[in-house]
Design an enzyme around this catalytic site. Structure first.
Site, PDB file in Angstrom:
ATOM      1  N   MET A  32      49.998  28.828  25.156  1.00 27.63           N
ATOM      2  CA  MET A  32      50.694  30.014  24.911  1.00 27.63           C
ATOM      3  C   MET A  32      50.566  30.273  23.295  1.00 27.63           C
ATOM      4  O   MET A  32      50.436  31.534  22.886  1.00 27.63           O
ATOM      5  CB  MET A  32      52.279  30.074  25.017  1.00 27.63           C
ATOM      6  CG  MET A  32      52.984  31.053  24.722  1.00 27.63           C
ATOM      7  SD  MET A  32      54.678  31.101  25.292  1.00 27.63           S
ATOM      8  CE  MET A  32      54.843  30.882  26.863  1.00 27.63           C
TER       9      MET A  32
ATOM     10  N   ARG B 160      41.662  59.023  42.779  1.00 25.35           N
ATOM     11  CA  ARG B 160      42.920  58.419  42.299  1.00 25.35           C
ATOM     12  C   ARG B 160      43.889  59.551  41.985  1.00 25.35           C
ATOM     13  O   ARG B 160      44.570  59.887  42.862  1.00 25.35           O
ATOM     14  CB  ARG B 160      42.864  57.584  40.972  1.00 25.35           C
ATOM     15  CG  ARG B 160      43.732  56.746  40.378  1.00 25.35           C
ATOM     16  CD  ARG B 160      43.615  56.312  39.128  1.00 25.35           C
ATOM     17  NE  ARG B 160      43.104  57.050  38.119  1.00 25.35           N
ATOM     18  CZ  ARG B 160      42.786  56.632  36.971  1.00 25.35           C
ATOM     19  NH1 ARG B 160      42.567  55.324  36.580  1.00 25.35           N
ATOM     20  NH2 ARG B 160      42.455  57.510  36.067  1.00 25.35           N
TER      21      ARG B 160
ATOM     22  N   TYR C  27      46.316  21.167  28.108  1.00 28.61           N
ATOM     23  CA  TYR C  27      47.138  21.120  29.343  1.00 28.61           C
ATOM     24  C   TYR C  27      45.862  20.795  30.387  1.00 28.61           C
ATOM     25  O   TYR C  27      45.195  21.295  30.402  1.00 28.61           O
ATOM     26  CB  TYR C  27      47.761  22.386  29.704  1.00 28.61           C
ATOM     27  CG  TYR C  27      49.088  22.757  28.978  1.00 28.61           C
ATOM     28  CD1 TYR C  27      50.158  21.907  29.268  1.00 28.61           C
ATOM     29  CD2 TYR C  27      48.986  23.853  28.033  1.00 28.61           C
ATOM     30  CE1 TYR C  27      51.153  22.245  28.535  1.00 28.61           C
ATOM     31  CE2 TYR C  27      50.265  24.239  27.389  1.00 28.61           C
ATOM     32  CZ  TYR C  27      51.436  23.261  27.664  1.00 28.61           C
ATOM     33  OH  TYR C  27      52.781  23.731  26.926  1.00 28.61           O
TER      34      TYR C  27
ATOM     35  N   LYS D 109      46.442  56.587  24.589  1.00 27.74           N
ATOM     36  CA  LYS D 109      47.520  56.035  25.322  1.00 27.74           C
ATOM     37  C   LYS D 109      47.520  54.429  25.079  1.00 27.74           C
ATOM     38  O   LYS D 109      46.570  53.885  24.767  1.00 27.74           O
ATOM     39  CB  LYS D 109      46.966  56.231  26.776  1.00 27.74           C
ATOM     40  CG  LYS D 109      45.826  55.878  27.130  1.00 27.74           C
ATOM     41  CD  LYS D 109      45.146  56.606  28.278  1.00 27.74           C
ATOM     42  CE  LYS D 109      43.673  56.016  28.506  1.00 27.74           C
ATOM     43  NZ  LYS D 109      43.207  56.492  29.802  1.00 27.74           N
TER      44      LYS D 109
END
Ligand SMILES: *Cc1c(COP(=O)(O)O)cnc(C)c1O
Length: 336
Positions: free
Chosen positions: A274, A101, A226, A6
């Site tokens: 990024m 779940r 940053y 998956k």
């Protein structure tokens, strides 16, 4: 063995992984993944929908493409009872042994088993499965309880049983039963909270790497990146590598997170942006633009990056984005 492929084969490529693995079955999360394997790629092994169908319409597709379905809820059983299918489906009853779940209440398992048996849309062989919530903890009573609950719920029922994920396979032999369902270990990462792949004799399938695109001489006290969160403690070289959160490198990896430059350890400094990360090159006077930078893989377990970034190996592997070029290379030799 049902291989969990998956989420794009945990980021390695759904079809690529399924073609590479000699598994008895492939386990997926949704019908789109199942059809990508069966219809688009022509994979002919059993394919198990771990969460079953989400809508009644999907049952006909499952029958047409011979997909195994989990039944985890009485509502799904009702869909199956109402369905008129071109051939019977292989059904796995998913029992809630403690994950809380998905899953049928354990005490309802025998009655639901009987209803599936009576259902013309279901194949005569019915599987029994459950999922472990805390097998990644070494010595955990909860896993023993889940095992007991699963054994009690399935006692006397004739189906094949499946309980173990990777952590169950490596750490809890009594959970193996008839079918194991490895996921993360197939990709060479440890399922345990307290170990790295090499401790479990696992080798990473993925090496995530890039290159240095700049080397900057900065002065003592100059901030990098940053927010200016990291200040050069002395005049020094800072390397810029072409990878960032836009590629799936974790945004929250702090200064100090390891990378390998030319195969040797270096530390991330400043914020991950990024498209770029910045690296302390004080121990790498030989580094040149174009040199390889390994983010994780052979020699740098992904678990270490996960630990540093407050993530888990699963999210890092799944999170490598589409813009990262995938290249399939032969596995390094076992002795080498
Ligand atoms: C994803 C999944 C697995 C595989 O888990 P790993 O921890 O990756 O080994 C097994 N069973 C079920 C039901 C799953 O959803």
């Amino acid at each position: 063995m049902a291989a969990a492929v998956k989420a794009e084969g945990y980021g390695h490529g759904l079809v690529r992984v399924a073609r590479a693995l000699d598994a008895d079955a492939f386990a997926v999360a949704c019908i789109e993944e199942a059809l990508a394997l069966r219809e688009a790629a022509g994979i002919d092994r059993r394919i198990v929908l771990l969460e079953g169908v989400f809508e009644a319409d999907e049952l006909a597709l499952c029958a047409r493409h011979a997909l195994d379905v989990a039944i985890h809820h009485p509502e799904q059983l009702r869909m199956l009872e109402l369905a008129r299918l071109e051939r019977p489906l292989r059904v796995w009853l998913k029992i809630d042994s403690g994950m809380h779940r998905l899953g049928l209440a354990p005490e309802t398992a025998p009655a639901i088993f009987q209803r599936v048996r009576d259902c013309p849309a279901a194949h005569a062989e019915i599987g029994l499965m459950s999922h472990l919530a805390r097998a990644d903890e070494r010595d955990c009573d909860y896993t023993r309880q889940q095992l007991q609950t699963f054994e009690a719920a399935t006692a006397g029922l004739p189906g094949e049983r499946s309980l173990a994920n990777s952590a169950g396979i490596l750490g809890w032999p009594r959970t193996h039963f008839d079918w194991v369902r490895p996921g993360i270990m197939l990709y060479g990462a440890s399922p345990f909270v307290d170990s790295l792949a090499p401790d479990e004799d696992l080798r990473p399938a993925m090496s995530f790497h890039t290159r240095l695109i700049a080397i900057r001489r900065l002065r003592r006290g100059e901030p990098v990146g940053y927010g200016g969160t990291w200040l050069c403690p002395e005049d020094m070289d800072v390397g810029v590598a072409a990878v960032g959160y836009g590629d799936g490198y974790p945004r929250h990896a702090p200064s100090g997170t390891p990378v390998l430059v030319n195969g040797r350890a270096a530390a991330l400094v400043g914020r991950v942006s990024m498209d770029m990360i910045t690296l302390d090159l004080r121990q790498h006077p030989e580094a040149r633009i174009g040199d390889p930078v390994l983010l994780w893989g052979e020699g740098l377990p992904v678990e270490r990056i996960a630990q540093a970034a407050g993530a888990i190996s699963y999210t890092l592997l799944c999170g490598v984005t589409a813009r990262v070029r995938r290249e399939v290379v032969p596995a390094p030799s076992i002795d080498g």
